[in-house]
Design a protein around this motif. Structure first.
Motif, short mmCIF file in Angstrom:
data_model
loop_
_atom_site.label_atom_id
_atom_site.label_comp_id
_atom_site.label_asym_id
_atom_site.label_seq_id
_atom_site.Cartn_x
_atom_site.Cartn_y
_atom_site.Cartn_z
N SER A 96 -20.02 -10.90 -29.10
CA SER A 96 -18.89 -11.38 -28.31
C SER A 96 -17.57 -10.85 -28.85
N LEU A 97 -17.45 -10.74 -30.16
CA LEU A 97 -16.25 -10.13 -30.76
C LEU A 97 -16.11 -8.67 -30.34
N HIS A 98 -17.21 -7.95 -30.34
CA HIS A 98 -17.19 -6.56 -29.89
C HIS A 98 -16.72 -6.47 -28.44
N VAL A 99 -17.23 -7.35 -27.60
CA VAL A 99 -16.84 -7.36 -26.19
C VAL A 99 -15.35 -7.65 -26.05
N GLU A 100 -14.87 -8.66 -26.76
CA GLU A 100 -13.45 -9.03 -26.68
C GLU A 100 -12.55 -7.87 -27.11
N PHE A 101 -12.90 -7.21 -28.22
CA PHE A 101 -12.06 -6.11 -28.70
C PHE A 101 -12.22 -4.85 -27.85
N SER A 102 -13.31 -4.73 -27.14
CA SER A 102 -13.47 -3.62 -26.21
C SER A 102 -12.62 -3.84 -24.97
N ARG A 103 -12.46 -5.10 -24.57
CA ARG A 103 -11.63 -5.43 -23.41
C ARG A 103 -10.14 -5.28 -23.71
N SER A 104 -9.74 -5.77 -24.88
CA SER A 104 -8.32 -5.75 -25.21
C SER A 104 -8.10 -5.67 -26.71
N GLN A 105 -7.28 -4.73 -27.10
CA GLN A 105 -6.94 -4.56 -28.51
C GLN A 105 -5.57 -5.17 -28.83
N THR A 106 -4.92 -5.70 -27.82
CA THR A 106 -3.52 -6.10 -27.94
C THR A 106 -3.25 -7.05 -29.11
N LYS A 107 -4.00 -8.15 -29.20
CA LYS A 107 -3.73 -9.14 -30.26
C LYS A 107 -3.86 -8.53 -31.65
N LEU A 108 -4.92 -7.76 -31.85
CA LEU A 108 -5.14 -7.18 -33.18
C LEU A 108 -4.11 -6.10 -33.48
N ILE A 109 -3.76 -5.31 -32.49
CA ILE A 109 -2.71 -4.29 -32.69
C ILE A 109 -1.42 -4.99 -33.12
N LYS A 110 -1.07 -6.03 -32.41
CA LYS A 110 0.19 -6.73 -32.68
C LYS A 110 0.18 -7.43 -34.04
N ASN A 111 -0.94 -8.05 -34.40
CA ASN A 111 -0.98 -8.86 -35.61
C ASN A 111 -1.45 -8.13 -36.86
N TYR A 112 -2.27 -7.14 -36.73
CA TYR A 112 -2.74 -6.41 -37.91
C TYR A 112 -2.10 -5.03 -38.02
N TYR A 113 -2.25 -4.24 -37.00
CA TYR A 113 -1.87 -2.84 -37.11
C TYR A 113 -0.36 -2.64 -37.21
N GLU A 114 0.42 -3.43 -36.50
CA GLU A 114 1.87 -3.28 -36.62
C GLU A 114 2.34 -3.59 -38.04
N LYS A 115 1.62 -4.48 -38.73
CA LYS A 115 1.99 -4.88 -40.09
C LYS A 115 1.42 -3.93 -41.16
N TYR A 116 0.14 -3.59 -41.05
CA TYR A 116 -0.53 -2.83 -42.11
C TYR A 116 -0.70 -1.34 -41.82
#
Length: 160
Positions: A96-116
């Motif tokens: 289910s996590l794979h499905v969620e991240f395949s649908r949308s990367q927005t939350k992780l991009i905003k919270n992890y990638y913008e910072k690290y």
């Protein structure tokens, strides 16, 4: 002064979802043993994450030196379900996590990638659940897994 701790085998068990972040690569996995044992296996030359780096990584980029590891223990799952169902439900949550991240990367991009990793605007999910995804579980179990996955994402983003 020195403090020594010992661990019994049962203390090394649990239901875990783990994340391996490195540059633009994200690997999501599950285990029924304490997470560090799986992480170690991934970094061997023949380990799954090492193989994914060779397949999906950018040549010349040192992914191993930029690894960030996160683990989520699924305590509620073990409290709410009998032992017989722990692994299957953990695999359903992983999928289910794979499905969620395949649908949308927005939350992780905003919270992890913008910072690290601010130069990354899209990550590559390199793990795969095609062999481990449960094939026959009830709709209620899938709903449980999907809700748990969304909850993990929310907590993960708040943690980051």
């Amino acid at each position: 002064m020195m403090k020594i701790n010992g661990f019994n085998n049962y203390e090394l068990e649990g239901s875990f979802i783990y994340f391996i972040f490195s540059k633009d690569l994200l690997y999501i996995g599950e285990t029924q043993k304490i997470t560090f044992s799986r992480w170690v296996q991934h970094f061997y030359k023949s380990g799954t994450f090492s193989k994914k780096i060779k397949k999906h990584g950018i040549i010349g980029v040192d992914y191993i030196s930029d690894v960030k590891l996160l683990s989520v223990e699924l305590i509620e799952l073990r409290e709410e379900f009998p032992e017989l169902r722990w692994k299957t439900l953990t695999q359903a949550i992983e999928h289910s996590l794979h499905v969620e991240f395949s649908r949308s990367q927005t939350k992780l991009i905003k919270n992890y990638y913008e910072k690290y990793e601010p130069e990354v605007n899209r990550f590559n999910l390199v793990s795969d659940t095609s062999r481990t995804c449960p094939k026959s579980i009830s709709n209620n179990d899938w709903k449980y897994a999907e809700n748990f996955a969304k909850n993990i994402i929310n907590h993960l983003c708040n943690f980051l």
